[in-house]
Design a protein around this motif. Structure first.
Motif, PDB file in Angstrom:
ATOM      1  N   ARG A  19      -6.482 -11.384   9.540  1.00  0.00           N
ATOM      2  CA  ARG A  19      -5.870 -10.266  10.318  1.00  0.00           C
ATOM      3  C   ARG A  19      -5.306  -9.014   9.714  1.00  0.00           C
ATOM      4  O   ARG A  19      -4.648  -9.371   8.712  1.00  0.00           O
ATOM      5  N   PHE A  20      -5.457  -7.910  10.097  1.00  0.00           N
ATOM      6  CA  PHE A  20      -4.809  -6.757   9.663  1.00  0.00           C
ATOM      7  C   PHE A  20      -3.351  -6.893  10.171  1.00  0.00           C
ATOM      8  O   PHE A  20      -3.070  -6.258  11.318  1.00  0.00           O
ATOM      9  N   ASP A  21      -2.322  -7.303   9.507  1.00  0.00           N
ATOM     10  CA  ASP A  21      -0.974  -7.513   9.969  1.00  0.00           C
ATOM     11  C   ASP A  21      -0.105  -6.460   9.069  1.00  0.00           C
ATOM     12  O   ASP A  21      -0.456  -6.022   7.949  1.00  0.00           O
ATOM     13  N   PHE A  22       1.161  -6.441   9.498  1.00  0.00           N
ATOM     14  CA  PHE A  22       2.070  -5.685   8.514  1.00  0.00           C
ATOM     15  C   PHE A  22       2.316  -6.369   7.251  1.00  0.00           C
ATOM     16  O   PHE A  22       2.356  -5.647   6.356  1.00  0.00           O
ATOM     17  N   ALA A  23       2.130  -7.493   7.046  1.00  0.00           N
ATOM     18  CA  ALA A  23       2.399  -8.112   5.811  1.00  0.00           C
ATOM     19  C   ALA A  23       1.430  -7.996   4.698  1.00  0.00           C
ATOM     20  O   ALA A  23       1.505  -7.487   3.628  1.00  0.00           O
ATOM     21  N   PHE A  24      -0.002  -7.760   5.481  1.00  0.00           N
ATOM     22  CA  PHE A  24      -0.971  -7.311   4.653  1.00  0.00           C
ATOM     23  C   PHE A  24      -1.017  -5.821   4.020  1.00  0.00           C
ATOM     24  O   PHE A  24      -1.039  -5.618   2.905  1.00  0.00           O
ATOM     25  N   LEU A  25      -0.402  -4.946   5.020  1.00  0.00           N
ATOM     26  CA  LEU A  25      -0.449  -3.617   4.653  1.00  0.00           C
ATOM     27  C   LEU A  25       0.728  -3.281   3.656  1.00  0.00           C
ATOM     28  O   LEU A  25       0.276  -2.859   2.637  1.00  0.00           O
ATOM     29  N   ALA A  26       1.785  -4.135   3.857  1.00  0.00           N
ATOM     30  CA  ALA A  26       2.782  -3.884   2.954  1.00  0.00           C
ATOM     31  C   ALA A  26       2.547  -4.464   1.495  1.00  0.00           C
ATOM     32  O   ALA A  26       2.992  -3.785   0.496  1.00  0.00           O
ATOM     33  N   ALA A  27       1.929  -5.491   1.363  1.00  0.00           N
ATOM     34  CA  ALA A  27       1.617  -6.198   0.086  1.00  0.00           C
ATOM     35  C   ALA A  27       0.415  -5.783  -0.653  1.00  0.00           C
ATOM     36  O   ALA A  27       0.516  -5.594  -1.598  1.00  0.00           O
TER      37      ALA A  27
END
Lengths: 214, 419
Positions: free
Chosen positions: B129-137
């Motif tokens: 999933r494209f989630d915030f954790a993926f975006l930030a990391a």
């Protein structure tokens, strides 16, 4: 040595070391031998102190294209720790004859000569003891060159030291008090510009040869 | 005061820079989308759980009217278990995409019910999933690289470098300030949507602060890396390629290689193995002598060993005994599966120490209770609830208590296990 109130023009061909000499004054390069001193102090001992008394005008004065003339001057003045009112900035821009209509336009719309004028205005507003000018008339039209010469003469008359490097022998003879000839990083001749003491043969040699001086 | 003036000067300068504004806008939009998607998914899961709670209650009322004995009651009654998303799950969905967060269980053999998964579209689960954790990391470092890699080289290319340094007097503090403003701007664009959503989702302040702290430390790591590599006196393109190579290594190659290595070095049974073994055990029990099943059952429940041998063709006691024996048979596999996953998770945590993007993602998932540990914790809660259901029904089976529908009100609830 360049004295207060003096305009010193450093002449030389391509690769003679003119710009390198200026960068040594700014502490970007260390001399391979000898010392670079400003007000008697070694530049490399305290680069910040040296830079604080110098206004530097690089050969291609690329200021920020996304800012207008006022914004550029304002930014660089703040960067140097000084400031100027809009009126002061306009006066300096008047001195370099930058057309009023252009002053609020972004520098991306300026010609090379107009950008050079903004950079010169900035150097004026810095109001430092020393002006280091790298090919300052590059890109200026003949009338602007004359105006520029008058301008730096008036600045020198206020006691400022002007050290300029140039290809322009004629212009140097017109404006400078003293001319130095540089060849392969070595000063091969020094003349008083107004006394008709220029050794044309040495000048010719300095511009035509990149070999080591004899 | 002069430092404050310098700060204002560089903030104004950065605000004028179109490319920087575009990068900031991109991260802000992506961050808003990521937390927005997360919030929608959390809402969907909560709505599903609420609907299931209601359905479960309605079904129980309907079924209890038809039931005549305890065995049928245990057979036909479904019991809802669920793992609600935490107040920070919107930022990191983690294992909730691939591990179950709801089960409707019966008193039958449990293990097969646990590993019968309903996780939606497997292709989406595979991609992640494209989630915030993926975006930030993973995405944010790329933007930071684009903002910082040519901080100096672009000025050199434009012929301004010497003018800037000669004018600034103290070049280090000038470059540092310019970089710091870009770093701070990027950080704000990233976390403002996170915090606003956190306030909407009533996330604990301590969780939000910790998340911001970890993200800030992570940005500082990448900023320091950019600063060190940029100090290398090489063209901007080479600096960019080097930074991208580091990003690819730490974000893709190292985690993928580590996963391959971990999967090969720590083997574990699959959920389907457990499911198959249990089903076979339960099915085979129909054909086995009943004493064999009951002896295996009494080993775990000696308190019921005085129960008289089964004489009729079908008794609920025997039926639920072989269901439990099915669980007993699969217990070693199930334990190995849990321990193996935890061991793999432990090694992956150590490996993530040299792969910062994975480390941040795992840290945010841990904060959001969406990591593997949280998933296994939920499995344990389901087992505990199932054990409580057995503890409710077994006395009724083995004491041959008369059926009383009113007593179904005393059935343990999943919530009572949680608290």
């Amino acid at each position: 040595m360049v004295e207060a109130g003096e305009i010193y023009a450093l002449l030389g061909g391509n690769g003679a070391g003119k710009s390198t000499t200026l960068l040594s004054f700014l502490g970007f390069l260390s001399p391979s031998s000898g010392h670079v001193r400003i007000n008697g102090k070694d530049v490399n001992y305290d680069i910040t102190a040296a830079r604080n008394v110098i206004a530097y005008l690089p050969e291609s004065a690329s200021l920020y294209e996304h800012l207008n003339a006022h914004e550029n001057i304002h930014y660089f003045l703040q960067l140097s720790g000084s400031s100027a009112s809009q009126e002061d900035i306009n006066t300096a821009l008047d001195q370099v004859s930058l057309v009023v209509d252009a002053r609020q336009r972004k520098l991306s719309e300026y010609s090379k000569g107009m950008r050079q004028k903004v950079a010169i205005a900035l150097a004026i507003l810095r109001d430092t003891e020393i002006l280091l000018l790298d090919e300052p008339t590059s890109g200026l039209d003949p009338s602007a060159i004359d105006e520029f010469h008058q301008l730096i003469r008036s600045l020198a008359d206020t006691g400022k030291i002007v050290l300029m490097v140039t290809h322009d022998v004629y212009g140097a003879c017109q404006v400078a008090d003293k001319i130095g000839l540089l060849q392969n990083g070595v000063l091969v001749g020094e003349f008083m510009a107004n006394e008709g003491s220029i050794d044309t043969e040495t000048v010719h040699k300095a511009f035509s040869s990149n070999s080591s001086p004899s | 005061m002069s430092y404050f003036n310098a700060l204002i000067r560089e903030v104004k300068f950065t605000a004028h820079d179109r490319s920087v504004r575009l990068w900031f806008a991109l991260i802000f939009i992506l961050s808003t989308i990521a937390v927005g998607f997360g919030l929608i998914e959390v809402e969907r899961q909560n709505t599903t759980i609420n609907a299931l709670i209601k359905t479960n209650q309605q079904e129980r009322i309907l079924e209890s009217e038809k039931l005549k004995d305890w065995g049928s009651s245990a057979y036909y009654n479904f019991h809802l278990t669920y793992d609600r998303p935490s107040d920070f799950a919107y930022a990191a969905m983690g294992q909730r995409d691939v591990q179950p967060w709801k089960h409707r269980i019966r008193l039958l053999a449990l293990e097969s019910q646990i590993y019968e998964r309903d996780v939606g579209n497997p292709s989406i689960a595979l991609v992640g999933r494209f989630d915030f954790a993926f975006l930030a990391a993973f995405i944010m470092p790329l933007v930071l690289i684009m903002l910082l890699y040519d901080l100096k080289t672009s000025e050199k290319a434009a012929g301004r470098h010497h003018l800037l340094e000669a004018t600034a007097g103290r070049p280090f503090s000038f470059w540092f300030l310019r970089a710091a403003i870009r770093v701070a701007g990027l950080f704000l664009c990233l976390i403002v949507p996170l915090i606003v959503t956190g306030i909407m989702a009533e996330t604990a302040i301590s969780t939000l602060l910790l998340a911001c702290l970890f993200i800030f430390a992570y940005i500082l790591f990448w900023a320091a890396l950019c600063f060190i590599i940029s100090a290398w006196q090489k063209p901007g393109s080479l600096i960019l390629m080097t930074l991208i190579a580091i990003w690819v290594s730490t974000s893709v190659i190292l985690p993928a290689g580590a996963r391959l290595m971990i999967d090969q070095s720590v083997s574990l049974p699959s959920g389907s193995d457990i499911l198959m073994l249990q089903r076979e055990t339960v099915n085979d029990a129909w054909d086995l002598p009943r004493e064999v099943t009951m002896e295996a059952f009494f080993e775990h429940h000696p308190e019921w060993s005085s129960y008289e041998p089964i004489k009729s063709s079908f008794e609920w006691q025997w039926y639920y005994a072989f269901q439990q024996v099915g669980d007993q048979q699969t217990e070693p596999l199930s334990t190995a599966y849990q321990e193996g996953r935890l061991r793999r998770n432990g090694i992956a945590t150590w490996v993530s120490l040299i792969a910062p993007p994975s480390l941040l993602e795992r840290t945010l998932q841990s904060l959001a209770n969406t990591d593997l540990k949280a998933s296994i914790r939920y499995e344990k809660e389901v087992r505990a609830y199932h054990a409580a259901l057995r503890a409710f029904y077994y006395p009724k089976f083995f004491h041959n208590e008369p059926f009383d529908a009113a007593l179904l009100e005393k059935l343990p609830t999943f919530e009572s296990i949680l608290h």
